[in-house]
Design a protein around this motif. Structure first.
Motif, PDB file in Angstrom:
ATOM      1  N   MET A   1       0.746  -1.231  -0.071  1.00  0.00           N
ATOM      2  CA  MET A   1       0.051  -0.122  -0.020  1.00  0.00           C
ATOM      3  C   MET A   1       0.848   1.258   0.079  1.00  0.00           C
ATOM      4  O   MET A   1       1.776   1.403   0.633  1.00  0.00           O
ATOM      5  N   ARG A   2       0.523   2.153  -1.027  1.00  0.00           N
ATOM      6  CA  ARG A   2       1.520   3.373  -0.959  1.00  0.00           C
ATOM      7  C   ARG A   2       0.370   4.625  -0.566  1.00  0.00           C
ATOM      8  O   ARG A   2      -1.029   4.484  -0.872  1.00  0.00           O
ATOM      9  N   TYR A   3       1.049   5.657  -0.457  1.00  0.00           N
ATOM     10  CA  TYR A   3       0.006   6.674  -0.084  1.00  0.00           C
ATOM     11  C   TYR A   3       0.720   8.115  -0.760  1.00  0.00           C
ATOM     12  O   TYR A   3       1.682   8.365  -1.095  1.00  0.00           O
ATOM     13  N   VAL A   4      -0.746   8.967  -0.997  1.00  0.00           N
ATOM     14  CA  VAL A   4      -0.515   9.913  -2.094  1.00  0.00           C
ATOM     15  C   VAL A   4      -0.966  11.287  -1.127  1.00  0.00           C
ATOM     16  O   VAL A   4      -1.865  11.096  -0.074  1.00  0.00           O
ATOM     17  N   SER A   5      -0.535  12.423  -1.833  1.00  0.00           N
ATOM     18  CA  SER A   5      -0.981  13.637  -1.184  1.00  0.00           C
ATOM     19  C   SER A   5      -2.271  14.201  -1.780  1.00  0.00           C
ATOM     20  O   SER A   5      -2.663  13.811  -2.926  1.00  0.00           O
ATOM     21  N   THR A   6      -3.151  14.694  -1.077  1.00  0.00           N
ATOM     22  CA  THR A   6      -4.398  15.270  -1.534  1.00  0.00           C
ATOM     23  C   THR A   6      -4.282  16.137  -2.527  1.00  0.00           C
ATOM     24  O   THR A   6      -5.071  16.523  -3.535  1.00  0.00           O
ATOM     25  N   ARG A   7      -2.980  16.829  -2.457  1.00  0.00           N
ATOM     26  CA  ARG A   7      -2.612  18.085  -3.449  1.00  0.00           C
ATOM     27  C   ARG A   7      -1.523  17.594  -4.521  1.00  0.00           C
ATOM     28  O   ARG A   7      -1.212  18.354  -5.319  1.00  0.00           O
ATOM     29  N   GLY A   8      -1.495  16.266  -4.550  1.00  0.00           N
ATOM     30  CA  GLY A   8      -0.401  15.770  -5.601  1.00  0.00           C
ATOM     31  C   GLY A   8       0.778  16.299  -5.952  1.00  0.00           C
ATOM     32  O   GLY A   8       1.477  15.762  -6.960  1.00  0.00           O
ATOM     33  N   GLY A   9       1.487  16.594  -4.813  1.00  0.00           N
ATOM     34  CA  GLY A   9       2.571  17.201  -5.034  1.00  0.00           C
ATOM     35  C   GLY A   9       3.918  16.399  -4.712  1.00  0.00           C
ATOM     36  O   GLY A   9       5.284  16.808  -4.743  1.00  0.00           O
ATOM     37  N   ILE A  10       3.848  15.186  -4.271  1.00  0.00           N
ATOM     38  CA  ILE A  10       4.641  13.980  -3.787  1.00  0.00           C
ATOM     39  C   ILE A  10       4.403  12.795  -4.509  1.00  0.00           C
ATOM     40  O   ILE A  10       3.598  12.431  -5.093  1.00  0.00           O
ATOM     41  N   GLU A  11       5.711  12.229  -4.534  1.00  0.00           N
ATOM     42  CA  GLU A  11       5.763  11.006  -5.028  1.00  0.00           C
ATOM     43  C   GLU A  11       5.038  10.137  -3.937  1.00  0.00           C
ATOM     44  O   GLU A  11       5.251  10.180  -2.776  1.00  0.00           O
ATOM     45  N   PRO A  12       4.420   8.952  -4.349  1.00  0.00           N
ATOM     46  CA  PRO A  12       3.669   8.003  -3.570  1.00  0.00           C
ATOM     47  C   PRO A  12       4.828   7.665  -2.499  1.00  0.00           C
ATOM     48  O   PRO A  12       6.002   7.314  -2.735  1.00  0.00           O
ATOM     49  N   VAL A  13       4.547   7.216  -1.091  1.00  0.00           N
ATOM     50  CA  VAL A  13       5.246   6.976  -0.187  1.00  0.00           C
ATOM     51  C   VAL A  13       4.674   5.628   0.668  1.00  0.00           C
ATOM     52  O   VAL A  13       3.688   5.302   0.438  1.00  0.00           O
ATOM     53  N   SER A  14       5.643   5.128   1.478  1.00  0.00           N
ATOM     54  CA  SER A  14       5.090   3.869   2.231  1.00  0.00           C
ATOM     55  C   SER A  14       4.292   4.174   3.339  1.00  0.00           C
ATOM     56  O   SER A  14       4.269   5.351   3.687  1.00  0.00           O
ATOM     57  N   PHE A  15       3.665   3.471   3.828  1.00  0.00           N
ATOM     58  CA  PHE A  15       3.041   3.486   5.141  1.00  0.00           C
ATOM     59  C   PHE A  15       3.798   4.073   6.256  1.00  0.00           C
ATOM     60  O   PHE A  15       3.592   5.099   7.148  1.00  0.00           O
ATOM     61  N   GLY A  28      -0.537  19.139   1.549  1.00  0.00           N
ATOM     62  CA  GLY A  28      -1.763  18.060   1.627  1.00  0.00           C
ATOM     63  C   GLY A  28      -1.846  17.333   2.691  1.00  0.00           C
ATOM     64  O   GLY A  28      -0.819  17.152   3.757  1.00  0.00           O
ATOM     65  N   LEU A  29      -2.738  16.340   2.626  1.00  0.00           N
ATOM     66  CA  LEU A  29      -2.897  15.198   3.624  1.00  0.00           C
ATOM     67  C   LEU A  29      -2.652  13.949   2.850  1.00  0.00           C
ATOM     68  O   LEU A  29      -3.241  13.830   1.696  1.00  0.00           O
ATOM     69  N   ASP A 326     -13.505  13.712  -7.013  1.00  0.00           N
ATOM     70  CA  ASP A 326     -13.095  12.481  -7.883  1.00  0.00           C
ATOM     71  C   ASP A 326     -11.588  12.509  -8.140  1.00  0.00           C
ATOM     72  O   ASP A 326     -11.027  12.086  -9.197  1.00  0.00           O
ATOM     73  N   GLU A 327     -10.799  12.561  -6.719  1.00  0.00           N
ATOM     74  CA  GLU A 327      -9.485  12.098  -6.541  1.00  0.00           C
ATOM     75  C   GLU A 327      -8.754  12.855  -7.592  1.00  0.00           C
ATOM     76  O   GLU A 327      -7.639  12.271  -8.110  1.00  0.00           O
ATOM     77  N   ASN A 328      -9.109  14.294  -7.756  1.00  0.00           N
ATOM     78  CA  ASN A 328      -8.340  15.157  -8.706  1.00  0.00           C
ATOM     79  C   ASN A 328      -7.658  16.075  -7.778  1.00  0.00           C
ATOM     80  O   ASN A 328      -8.094  17.208  -7.353  1.00  0.00           O
ATOM     81  N   PRO A 329      -6.322  16.012  -7.518  1.00  0.00           N
ATOM     82  CA  PRO A 329      -5.427  16.878  -6.745  1.00  0.00           C
ATOM     83  C   PRO A 329      -5.487  18.358  -7.118  1.00  0.00           C
ATOM     84  O   PRO A 329      -5.269  19.252  -6.177  1.00  0.00           O
ATOM     85  N   ALA A 330      -5.437  18.586  -8.373  1.00  0.00           N
ATOM     86  CA  ALA A 330      -5.194  19.958  -9.058  1.00  0.00           C
ATOM     87  C   ALA A 330      -6.624  20.631  -8.363  1.00  0.00           C
ATOM     88  O   ALA A 330      -6.565  21.749  -8.122  1.00  0.00           O
ATOM     89  N   ALA A 331      -7.826  20.028  -8.450  1.00  0.00           N
ATOM     90  CA  ALA A 331      -9.123  20.400  -7.996  1.00  0.00           C
ATOM     91  C   ALA A 331      -9.018  20.911  -6.583  1.00  0.00           C
ATOM     92  O   ALA A 331      -9.623  21.807  -6.017  1.00  0.00           O
TER      93      ALA A 331
END
Length: 460
Positions: A1-15, A28-29, A326-331
Motif C-alpha cells: 500500500m502506497r500513500y499519496v497527497s491530496t494536493r498531488g505534489g509528492i511521489e507515493p510513499v510507504s506507510f 496536503g494530507l 473525484d480524486e483530482n489533486p489539482a481541483a
C-alpha cells in the motif's frame, strides 16, 4: 500500500513514511492510493471477532508492506491493554438508541483508541531507524492528553502540545499539565484551537524546521489515527447486525475536525454496510453548513459546553474533499487555495447532492444539548457527556442509529451537573487530578514564538 497527497505534489510513499511525515510536504494530507474491498463472506467472519482480532484484520492491508503481521498483533495488543473494558469499545443499547462507548482508555476519551496505537507505532519505527522525533500537536481538549499518555516517558520522543488557554475543561487541562515526564511540554496559547492548528500547520510547512527538528504529527492529519478509528465502525456494525450483510447501520458522530466521521467514510468505502453518517456539530457549525449548502466558510469560534468541537477549520475536511472531487489533486489544491485566500469555498450543486446521499448534518444548540442529557438520564439513567449528547440529539430522526460516545461524562462535570443536578462518578484515571502538581508554559498564539520555544527547550 502506497500513500499519496491530496494536493498531488509528492511521489507515493510507504506507510511508515506516511506516519513519520504526518502532513505531506506539499501541504496536503496523506491517503492510501486505494481502499481494500471487503467482501460479504469476510464481513460475516469479522462480525464475530474480538476488537483486538478485528483491529489486526482491518489494519493489516494498510501496513503489510512495512510491518509484519506479528509485529502488528504485538502493537495492537500492547495499545489496548490499558483499556478498562474487555471489549475495548462496547456497544450499549438503551432501547432503540445504541451508544458506542469509546472512552474506556487511559484518558477517558475516544482519542485513546488511535493515540495509544500511534504512540506504540512511533516507538517501533524509531527503534528501527535509531532516530528521534519531536511531536507537535494542537488540541481542543482530548487529543492532547491522549497523545501525551501515548508517548510519555519514551526516550526517543519529545512532545509539544498546544491548547487554547481557558477554552478546555478544567479536567482536560489537568490531564495534560499534570504529566511531568521530562519529554512532555504543555503550552497554553492565548487564542483559540484554530490558532493552535494554524501554528502547527505553519511549522510543518516550514520544511527546513520540520526536517532539522524531525517534527511528527499526532493530530488527525496523521493517517495512522484515521486508520485506528476505522476499526470501531466495523466492530459496532458486527455487534449490532450480528453479521447480517443486509443490515445497514446509521452512525451519528459528534465532530469538529472531521477525523472521526471520515474514518466512518473510509469504512463505507471499504464495503461496510453504512446507510447514513450523521454529522453532528454544536453551534460552531462550519461542517453542517457545508453538508446542507455546499459552502464551506469560516466564522467566529463560539465557546460551548462541548469544547472539543469548538472549531471552525476542520483539518480532515480536505481528505473528504479529495474524494468528492473525484480524486483530482489539482481541483483540491485550487479549492484549498481559495479557502486560504477568501475564507470560503463552494462545490458545484451536483457535488452537494452527492454529499447528501451519505451525510445528514445537524447543528445542536446549547439548550438542546443540555435537554438531551437530561432527557436521556430521566428515561434510561444513562449519563451522556455534552459531545455525545450533540450526537444523540442529531440522530433523533434516525431510530436505531449508533451514536458515538466520545468522552466520559465525568470530564465535563459542570455541564452534566447543570443538566441533571448530579455529576458522573469519575473513573480511576480522572480521580485526584485537580490536586496534582501541574506544569505549563503560557505563550502568544504566534508560530515564531512557538518555534523559538521549541528550539530553546530542545537545546537544554
Amino acid at each position: 500500500m502506497r500513500y499519496v497527497s491530496t494536493r498531488g505534489g509528492i511521489e507515493p510513499v510507504s506507510f511508515s513514511q506516511a506516519v513519520m511525515m504526518g502532513l505531506a510536504t506539499d501541504g496536503g494530507l496523506l491517503l492510501p492510493e486505494s481502499f481494500p474491498q471487503i467482501d460479504e463472506a469476510t464481513l460475516k467472519q469479522w462480525a464475530g471477532l474480538s476488537f483486538i482480532e478485528l483491529a489486526v484484520e482491518v489494519m493489516y492491508p494498510f501496513v503489510g508492506e512495512d510491518i509484519s503481521r506479528q509485529e502488528l498483533v504485538d502493537l495492537v495488543e500492547r495499545s489496548y491493554a490499558s483499556f478498562t473494558h474487555p471489549e475495548v469499545t462496547p456497544v450499549v443499547e438503551l432501547g432503540p438508541l445504541k451508544i458506542l462507548e469509546l472512552f474506556h482508555g487511559p484518558t477517558a476519551a475516544f482519542k485513546d483508541v488511535a493515540l495509544q496505537f500511534l504512540g506504540n507505532l512511533f516507538e517501533l519505527l524509531l527503534e528501527r531507524s535509531g532516530g528521534r522525533l519531536n511531536i507537535l500537536g494542537a488540541t481542543s481538549g482530548d487529543t492532547g492528553s491522549a497523545a501525551i499518555y501515548g508517548v510519555r516517558g519514551q526516550e526517543r520522543i519529545d512532545i509539544f502540545i498546544l491548547h487554547p488557554k481557558g477554552r478546555v475543561s478544567p479536567i482536560q487541562e489537568r490531564q495534560m499539565t499534570t504529566v511531568l515526564d521530562a519529554n512532555v511540554h504543555n503550552i497554553a496559547i492565548t487564542g483559540t484551537f484554530d490558532d493552535g492548528q494554524r501554528i502547527v500547520k505553519a511549522l510543518f510547512n516550514d520544511l527546513e524546521f520540520k526536517s532539522e527538528y524531525t517534527l511528527g504529527a499526532v493530530n488527525s492529519i496523521n493517517w495512522a489515527r484515521i486508520l485506528a478509528q476505522v476499526v470501531y465502525y466495523f466492530y459496532a456494525w458486527g455487534r449490532v447486525s450480528g453479521g447480517d450483510v443486509n443490515h445497514p447501520v446509521t452512525f451519528s458522530v459528534p465532530t469538529g475536525n472531521f477525523g472521526d466521521i471520515f474514518a466512518g467514510y473510509v469504512a463505507k468505502r471499504m464495503g461496510l454496510p453504512i446507510e447514513r453518517l450523521i454529522l453532528a456539530t454544536n453551534r460552531n457549525d462550519i461542517l453542517s453548513r457545508f453538508v446542507n449548502s455546499g459552502v464551506y466558510s469560516t466564522g467566529t469560534v463560539h465557546p460551548t459546553i462541548s469544547p472539543s468541537m469548538d472549531i471552525q477549520i476542520s483539518s480532515n475536511f480536505e481528505r473528504y474533499l479529495y474524494y468528492l472531487m473525484d480524486e483530482n489533486p489539482a481541483a483540491v489544491k485550487a479549492l484549498m487555495e481559495q479557502m486560504n485566500s477568501e475564507g470560503r469555498l463552494e462545490v458545484p450543486e451536483e457535488k452537494r447532492v452527492e454529499v447528501n446521499r451519505l451525510f445528514y448534518a445537524a447543528a445542536v444548540s446549547e439548550e438542546e444539548t443540555q435537554s438531551q442529557i437530561r432527557e436521556t438520564y430521566e428515561q434510561t439513567g444513562y449519563i451522556l457527556d455534552p459531545h455525545t449528547a450533540v450526537g444523540v440529539h442529531a440522530a433523533r430522526a434516525f431510530p436505531g442509529a449508533v451514536c458515538l460516545a466520545t468522552a466520559h461524562p465525568a470530564k465535563f462535570g459542570a455541564a452534566v451537573k447543570e443538566a441533571i443536578g448530579v455529576e458522573s462518578e469519575p473513573p480511576p484515571s480522572l480521580q485526584g487530578l485537580m490536586e496534582k502538581e501541574a506544569r505549563c508554559a503560557v505563550l502568544d498564539a504566534d508560530a515564531a514564538v512557538i518555534k523559538a520555544y521549541m528550539k530553546s527547550t530542545l537545546a537544554n
